[in-house]
Scaffold this motif. Structure first.
Motif, PDB file in Angstrom:
ATOM      1  N   GLU A  88       0.913  -1.133  -0.164  1.00  0.00           N
ATOM      2  CA  GLU A  88      -0.044   0.038   0.009  1.00  0.00           C
ATOM      3  C   GLU A  88       0.759   1.439  -0.242  1.00  0.00           C
ATOM      4  O   GLU A  88       0.348   2.283  -0.556  1.00  0.00           O
ATOM      5  N   LYS A  89       2.097   1.058   0.485  1.00  0.00           N
ATOM      6  CA  LYS A  89       2.945   2.497   0.553  1.00  0.00           C
ATOM      7  C   LYS A  89       3.852   2.169  -0.754  1.00  0.00           C
ATOM      8  O   LYS A  89       4.900   3.135  -0.813  1.00  0.00           O
ATOM      9  N   GLY A  90       3.547   1.439  -1.798  1.00  0.00           N
ATOM     10  CA  GLY A  90       4.284   1.453  -2.984  1.00  0.00           C
ATOM     11  C   GLY A  90       5.456   0.442  -3.177  1.00  0.00           C
ATOM     12  O   GLY A  90       6.001   0.769  -4.464  1.00  0.00           O
ATOM     13  N   GLU A  91       5.687  -0.432  -2.414  1.00  0.00           N
ATOM     14  CA  GLU A  91       6.594  -1.413  -2.563  1.00  0.00           C
ATOM     15  C   GLU A  91       6.252  -2.358  -3.697  1.00  0.00           C
ATOM     16  O   GLU A  91       5.145  -2.647  -3.560  1.00  0.00           O
ATOM     17  N   ARG A  92       7.055  -2.780  -4.612  1.00  0.00           N
ATOM     18  CA  ARG A  92       6.674  -3.809  -5.581  1.00  0.00           C
ATOM     19  C   ARG A  92       7.734  -4.694  -5.993  1.00  0.00           C
ATOM     20  O   ARG A  92       7.755  -5.592  -6.869  1.00  0.00           O
ATOM     21  N   ASN A  93       8.908  -4.911  -5.058  1.00  0.00           N
ATOM     22  CA  ASN A  93       9.895  -5.608  -5.487  1.00  0.00           C
ATOM     23  C   ASN A  93       9.599  -7.093  -4.758  1.00  0.00           C
ATOM     24  O   ASN A  93      10.291  -7.414  -3.608  1.00  0.00           O
ATOM     25  N   SER A  94       8.950  -7.825  -5.541  1.00  0.00           N
ATOM     26  CA  SER A  94       8.519  -9.064  -4.936  1.00  0.00           C
ATOM     27  C   SER A  94       9.656 -10.038  -4.857  1.00  0.00           C
ATOM     28  O   SER A  94      10.655 -10.103  -5.809  1.00  0.00           O
ATOM     29  N   GLY A  95       9.787 -10.686  -3.794  1.00  0.00           N
ATOM     30  CA  GLY A  95      10.778 -11.771  -3.431  1.00  0.00           C
ATOM     31  C   GLY A  95      11.836 -10.959  -2.406  1.00  0.00           C
ATOM     32  O   GLY A  95      12.795 -11.789  -2.307  1.00  0.00           O
ATOM     33  N   ALA A  96      11.882  -9.880  -2.241  1.00  0.00           N
ATOM     34  CA  ALA A  96      12.887  -9.170  -1.679  1.00  0.00           C
ATOM     35  C   ALA A  96      12.495  -9.059  -0.139  1.00  0.00           C
ATOM     36  O   ALA A  96      11.608  -9.631   0.323  1.00  0.00           O
ATOM     37  N   VAL A  97      13.663  -8.719   0.612  1.00  0.00           N
ATOM     38  CA  VAL A  97      13.583  -8.878   2.192  1.00  0.00           C
ATOM     39  C   VAL A  97      13.170  -7.479   2.808  1.00  0.00           C
ATOM     40  O   VAL A  97      13.697  -6.474   2.192  1.00  0.00           O
ATOM     41  N   TYR A  98      12.079  -7.222   3.471  1.00  0.00           N
ATOM     42  CA  TYR A  98      11.556  -6.070   3.946  1.00  0.00           C
ATOM     43  C   TYR A  98      11.605  -6.305   5.588  1.00  0.00           C
ATOM     44  O   TYR A  98      11.632  -7.289   6.359  1.00  0.00           O
ATOM     45  N   THR A  99      11.501  -5.197   6.446  1.00  0.00           N
ATOM     46  CA  THR A  99      11.651  -5.167   7.764  1.00  0.00           C
ATOM     47  C   THR A  99      10.257  -4.598   8.124  1.00  0.00           C
ATOM     48  O   THR A  99       9.696  -4.011   7.808  1.00  0.00           O
ATOM     49  N   LEU A 100       9.590  -5.526   9.257  1.00  0.00           N
ATOM     50  CA  LEU A 100       8.314  -5.675   9.344  1.00  0.00           C
ATOM     51  C   LEU A 100       8.294  -5.419  10.892  1.00  0.00           C
ATOM     52  O   LEU A 100       9.055  -5.923  11.762  1.00  0.00           O
ATOM     53  N   ARG A 101       7.189  -4.844  11.528  1.00  0.00           N
ATOM     54  CA  ARG A 101       6.909  -4.379  12.901  1.00  0.00           C
ATOM     55  C   ARG A 101       5.127  -4.690  13.016  1.00  0.00           C
ATOM     56  O   ARG A 101       4.732  -3.534  13.023  1.00  0.00           O
ATOM     57  N   PRO A 102       4.811  -5.752  13.071  1.00  0.00           N
ATOM     58  CA  PRO A 102       3.432  -6.008  13.210  1.00  0.00           C
ATOM     59  C   PRO A 102       2.748  -5.411  14.250  1.00  0.00           C
ATOM     60  O   PRO A 102       1.549  -4.790  14.533  1.00  0.00           O
ATOM     61  N   ASN A 103       3.596  -5.305  15.447  1.00  0.00           N
ATOM     62  CA  ASN A 103       2.972  -4.676  16.709  1.00  0.00           C
ATOM     63  C   ASN A 103       4.114  -3.581  17.167  1.00  0.00           C
ATOM     64  O   ASN A 103       5.365  -4.029  17.563  1.00  0.00           O
ATOM     65  N   PRO A 104       3.556  -2.598  17.563  1.00  0.00           N
ATOM     66  CA  PRO A 104       4.820  -1.463  17.922  1.00  0.00           C
ATOM     67  C   PRO A 104       5.378  -1.708  19.120  1.00  0.00           C
ATOM     68  O   PRO A 104       6.392  -1.113  19.359  1.00  0.00           O
TER      69      PRO A 104
END
Length: 290
Positions: A88-104
């Motif tokens: 939703e924030k524009g990322e489209r690099n499928s298969g890449a590693v992202y940093t996530l934090r589902p709970n603050p």
């Protein structure tokens, strides 16, 4: 201190450090200059949030977690709640590693995101080639293990937090001859540690018969050293992988990876209602979405 890397974000610092897991145990991200400092040991007493513009991250064994946090809006722009948030924030690099934090209030998670034309999916488990052993104990199944560019299990604790915001599950299955199937579930979540990471899975659709929800729904997770199944056997020990066992079938996607697929008994990567008990699948992807 090991080295510098110019023009790096918080998530990039973490990824650079993870690529050299033997030499790098911690990183400092300089919010002012965009540089990373890498260290071959943890920094005792270092504050995770400080006023000097330096954000500290410390490796957690073995796969997918980081301690530390950042109040910087610039850094937070590259940390997403989940892969749908990244999409939703524009990322489209499928298969890449992202940093996530589902709970603050929880630690950072590093995970592979896969994107289609309308959504983002968080890869929570991947089997490919047998390069990572899945016959592991309880603590490793809770914390996660493996390599993000190969095979990995993101960890039960991470799944608990991710399934608070993601309750769709897509299961991609591939045989050794390249034939593939997909099982989709409209509702999937797991309980917390106190409840034994019980899985709740319903709403099946797909082009392969269901081998998960019918018998595994409502079961606690079992590892060889924490047997919670309903069988007189220790299914995780006998079939060489932790899973939400009731009896010792009809699925175990954390079983042994076996070259060629021919399995002796039920030890392999199992989806009984497609290939039966005597076959170990080659590729599996477990993907969480909204």
């Amino acid at each position: 201190m090991v080295s510098f890397a110019a023009d790096s974000s918080l998530s990039q610092c973490a990824i650079f450090c993870a690529k050299d897991s033997k030499a790098c145990m911690a990183t400092l991200s300089d919010e002012r200059t965009g540089q990373c400092l890498f260290f071959n040991s943890t920094l005792t007493g270092r504050e995770t949030d400080s006023d000097d513009g330096m954000v500290y991250l410390e490796r957690m064994p073995d796969c997918c977690y980081w301690t530390g946090s950042s109040r910087s809006s610039a850094d937070q722009s590259s940390i997403y709640k989940d892969c749908q948030d990244a999409f939703e924030k524009g990322e489209r690099n499928s298969g890449a590693v992202y940093t996530l934090r589902p709970n603050p209030n929880w630690r950072l998670i590093r995970a592979v995101c896969q994107f289609d034309h309308e959504s983002g999916w968080t890869l929570i488990q991947r089997r490919l080639d047998g390069s990572v052993g899945f016959h592991r104990g309880w603590v490793e199944y809770v914390d996660g293990f493996g390599y993000l560019d190969k095979e990995y299990w993101i960890g039960l604790e991470a799944m608990f937090y991710l399934t608070r915001v993601n309750q769709k599950l897509s299961v991609y299955l591939e045989a050794h001859d390249g034939e593939s199937r997909t099982a989709n579930y409209s509702s999937f979540y797991i309980d917390d540690a106190e409840a034994g990471y019980t899985n709740h899975i319903n709403g099946y659709t797909g082009d392969v018969e269901d081998s998960w929800a019918e018998q595994h729904n409502g079961m606690n997770f079992s590892a060889f050293d924490n047997d919670k199944d309903l069988s007189e056997l220790n299914c995780a020990e006998k079939y060489k992988g932790g899973w939400w066992f009731s009896g010792c079938g009809p699925s175990n996607l954390n079983g042994l990876w076996i070259e060629g697929g021919k399995s002796s008994g039920v030890r392999g990567i199992l989806w009984k209602k497609w290939k039966g008990y005597q076959y170990s699948l080659k590729v599996v992807h477990l993907l969480l979405g909204r």
